[in-house]
Design a protein around this motif. Structure first.
Motif, mmCIF file in Angstrom:
data_model
loop_
_atom_site.group_PDB
_atom_site.id
_atom_site.type_symbol
_atom_site.label_atom_id
_atom_site.label_comp_id
_atom_site.label_asym_id
_atom_site.label_seq_id
_atom_site.Cartn_x
_atom_site.Cartn_y
_atom_site.Cartn_z
ATOM 1 N N ASP A 34 0.852 -1.190 0.000
ATOM 2 C CA ASP A 34 0.000 0.000 0.000
ATOM 3 C C ASP A 34 0.889 1.242 0.000
ATOM 4 N N SER A 36 0.181 4.432 -0.372
ATOM 5 C CA SER A 36 -0.287 5.622 0.345
ATOM 6 C C SER A 36 0.126 5.565 1.807
ATOM 7 N N TYR A 40 2.693 8.131 3.783
ATOM 8 C CA TYR A 40 2.277 8.777 5.020
ATOM 9 C C TYR A 40 3.306 8.563 6.123
ATOM 10 N N HIS A 63 9.190 11.809 1.633
ATOM 11 C CA HIS A 63 8.555 10.636 1.035
ATOM 12 C C HIS A 63 9.466 10.000 -0.004
ATOM 13 N N PHE A 85 -1.667 2.418 -5.099
ATOM 14 C CA PHE A 85 -2.140 3.721 -4.614
ATOM 15 C C PHE A 85 -3.646 3.695 -4.388
ATOM 16 N N ASP A 86 -4.065 4.374 -3.362
ATOM 17 C CA ASP A 86 -5.489 4.482 -3.025
ATOM 18 C C ASP A 86 -6.268 5.221 -4.084
ATOM 19 N N ARG A 132 -0.422 14.811 6.155
ATOM 20 C CA ARG A 132 -1.180 13.958 5.240
ATOM 21 C C ARG A 132 -0.473 13.930 3.896
ATOM 22 N N ALA A 133 -0.717 12.864 3.188
ATOM 23 C CA ALA A 133 -0.108 12.712 1.869
ATOM 24 C C ALA A 133 -0.964 13.461 0.867
ATOM 25 N N HIS A 137 2.505 14.628 -3.425
ATOM 26 C CA HIS A 137 3.380 13.576 -2.908
ATOM 27 C C HIS A 137 3.190 12.286 -3.695
ATOM 28 N N ASN A 138 1.935 11.946 -3.917
ATOM 29 C CA ASN A 138 1.652 10.713 -4.656
ATOM 30 C C ASN A 138 2.237 10.770 -6.062
ATOM 31 N N GLU A 154 -2.943 1.860 -9.711
ATOM 32 C CA GLU A 154 -3.846 2.842 -9.120
ATOM 33 C C GLU A 154 -5.165 2.133 -8.854
ATOM 34 N N ALA A 159 -6.603 0.760 -1.282
ATOM 35 C CA ALA A 159 -5.375 0.119 -1.758
ATOM 36 C C ALA A 159 -5.235 -1.296 -1.183
#
Length: 376
Positions: A34, A36, A40, A63, A85-86, A132-133, A137-138, A154, A159
């Motif tokens: 995961d 995300s 984080y 990150h 990724f979420d 928070r991400a 960042h992602n 994705e 995720a």
DNA sequence: ACTCTGAGTCAAGACGGT
DNA sequence: ATAATTGACTCAGAGT
DNA sequence: ACCGTCC
């Protein structure tokens, strides 16, 4: 917050479902992670004097530091990570998200107070709580992974659920996670912290879903209901019912409906308009992309691209970055080799079937699981 | 006495030289 | 536009 | 194993 106390319950009631393995025994394995959640954690943990690492323009790099080195460490050990990724959180989670938002606003106020009072200790405390991400960042991480030759997915929704789909569709060996949710989604194999083991000299904890069910003497459906009773992100729980009573009740009555009929609801009141059925449905049929539609490919890194991105844009030390790229190239060859070796040496091991399936990636596509795609 | 829940709090990575 | 974690631990107090 | 540093 995952499933409350599930790790402890398994340790108590189904201890054989978890075995500890050396990092080395995962040589050649593919693992879904995961992304995300990693991001984080890096944003929170990778700091200097309480502040995140950043380039000269103030762009955060924590990150990227974390992702870069952790990924290299895994490749170096012959483990091939695929990051997930979420997407959108399911609607059922909104209740939980509202709570988190409230907590966040609380922390913002506290942060202001601490700042005015010049209380640096509390400033740092509340800043961390506000981390928070962001989409940025992602995006940074996706770009870095692409340049490193590491695949990512994705997910349409959670995720964790997508990771499980990859495991059960034989695209990867297991989910690498801290989050016990993966077991509720039914992942055949779950690995806890497959990356820290070497640094901290801790073994990898491997959970087998079938052994969890065996040990608890439950079917998958019963197990899902147990998890809901113990507390998940998607709905409330019955006040007064914790792990011990929950497992007893499910073993006896088999499902939540029957539990409700057999308990004294005055002593143990279920929540108003309890959405346990929806939560159950979410665990059974989460919104995921089918594994057969996903191709995971690990390739050599684009070294110049990585250097350009990490050094020119983010000010990383070029020697270290190039060094890392070399490890990626070496590790990739080693992993291919190692997988063949262990295939022949681990003759009488049941898991060789699994390994084979993993290798055959998508050749024989699994029977379609009904079309339970969630739409909202 | 003992068990259990539930609320609150906390901490969270990795490298490299010594 | 916009959001976005989790588990381990402790402790008080209620239930059995 | 510890500790300053990574950016």
């Amino acid at each position: 917050m995952g499933i409350h106390n599930l790790a402890k319950l398994i340790a108590d009631f189904a201890p054989s479902a978890m075995k500890e393995q050396e990092m080395k025994s995962y040589f050649g394995r593919k693992i879904a992670i995961d992304a995300s959640m990693c991001i984080y954690q890096f944003l929170i943990a990778v700091r200097s004097d309480g502040a995140q690492l950043a380039n000269e323009d103030g762009e955060v790099t924590s990150h990227l530091v974390g992702l870069f080195y952790r990924t290299i460490r895994m490749i170096d050990n012959g483990i091939k990570p695929a990051y997930v990724f979420d997407g959108k959180p399911p609607d059922l989670k909104s209740g939980e998200l509202v709570k988190r938002k409230e907590r966040r606003q609380e922390a913002e106020k506290e942060l202001e107070k601490a700042k005015e009072a010049g209380d640096t200790e509390n400033v740092q405390k509340f800043e961390r709580r506000l981390v928070r991400a962001t989409p940025q960042h992602n995006e940074d991480c996706k770009k870095l992974l692409k340049l490193m030759g590491i695949p990512y997915v994705e997910a349409p929704g959670e995720a964790e659920a997508q990771c499980v789909a990859l495991v059960n569709g034989d695209k990867v060996y297991g989910v690498g996670t801290e989050d016990m949710d993966a077991l509720t989604f039914g992942t055949k194999v779950m690995l806890r912290q497959p990356h820290t083991s070497e640094a901290k000299k801790l073994p990898v904890q491997e959970y087998s879903f079938n052994k969890v069910l065996e040990g608890l003497n439950l079917s998958h459906e019963e197990f899902i209901d147990l998890c809901i009773l113990m507390g998940c992100d998607y709905c409330g729980t019955i006040r007064g019912i914790g792990p011990k009573r929950a497992i007893e009740l499910i073993q006896k009555h088999k499902n939540i409906e029957a539990v409700l009929e057999n308990i004294d609801q005055k002593k143990y009141p279920p929540p108003e308009g309890w959405l346990f059925k929806q939560a159950r449905e979410l665990f059974k049929h989460p919104d995921v992309t089918p594994a057969e539609d996903i191709e995971l490919k690990w390739t050599d890194p684009d070294e110049e691209g990585v250097v350009d991105f990490m050094c020119k844009r983010f000010g990383f030390n070029e020697e270290r970055i190039r060094n890392g790229c070399q490890k990626l190239k070496k590790g990739r060859k080693g992993a291919t080799q190692g997988r063949l070796d262990s295939f022949f040496t681990v003759v009488a091991n049941k898991s060789s079937n699994k390994r084979k399936a993993e290798e055959m990636n998508g050749k024989k596509s699994k029977k379609a699981k009904g079309s339970f795609k969630k739409r909202k």
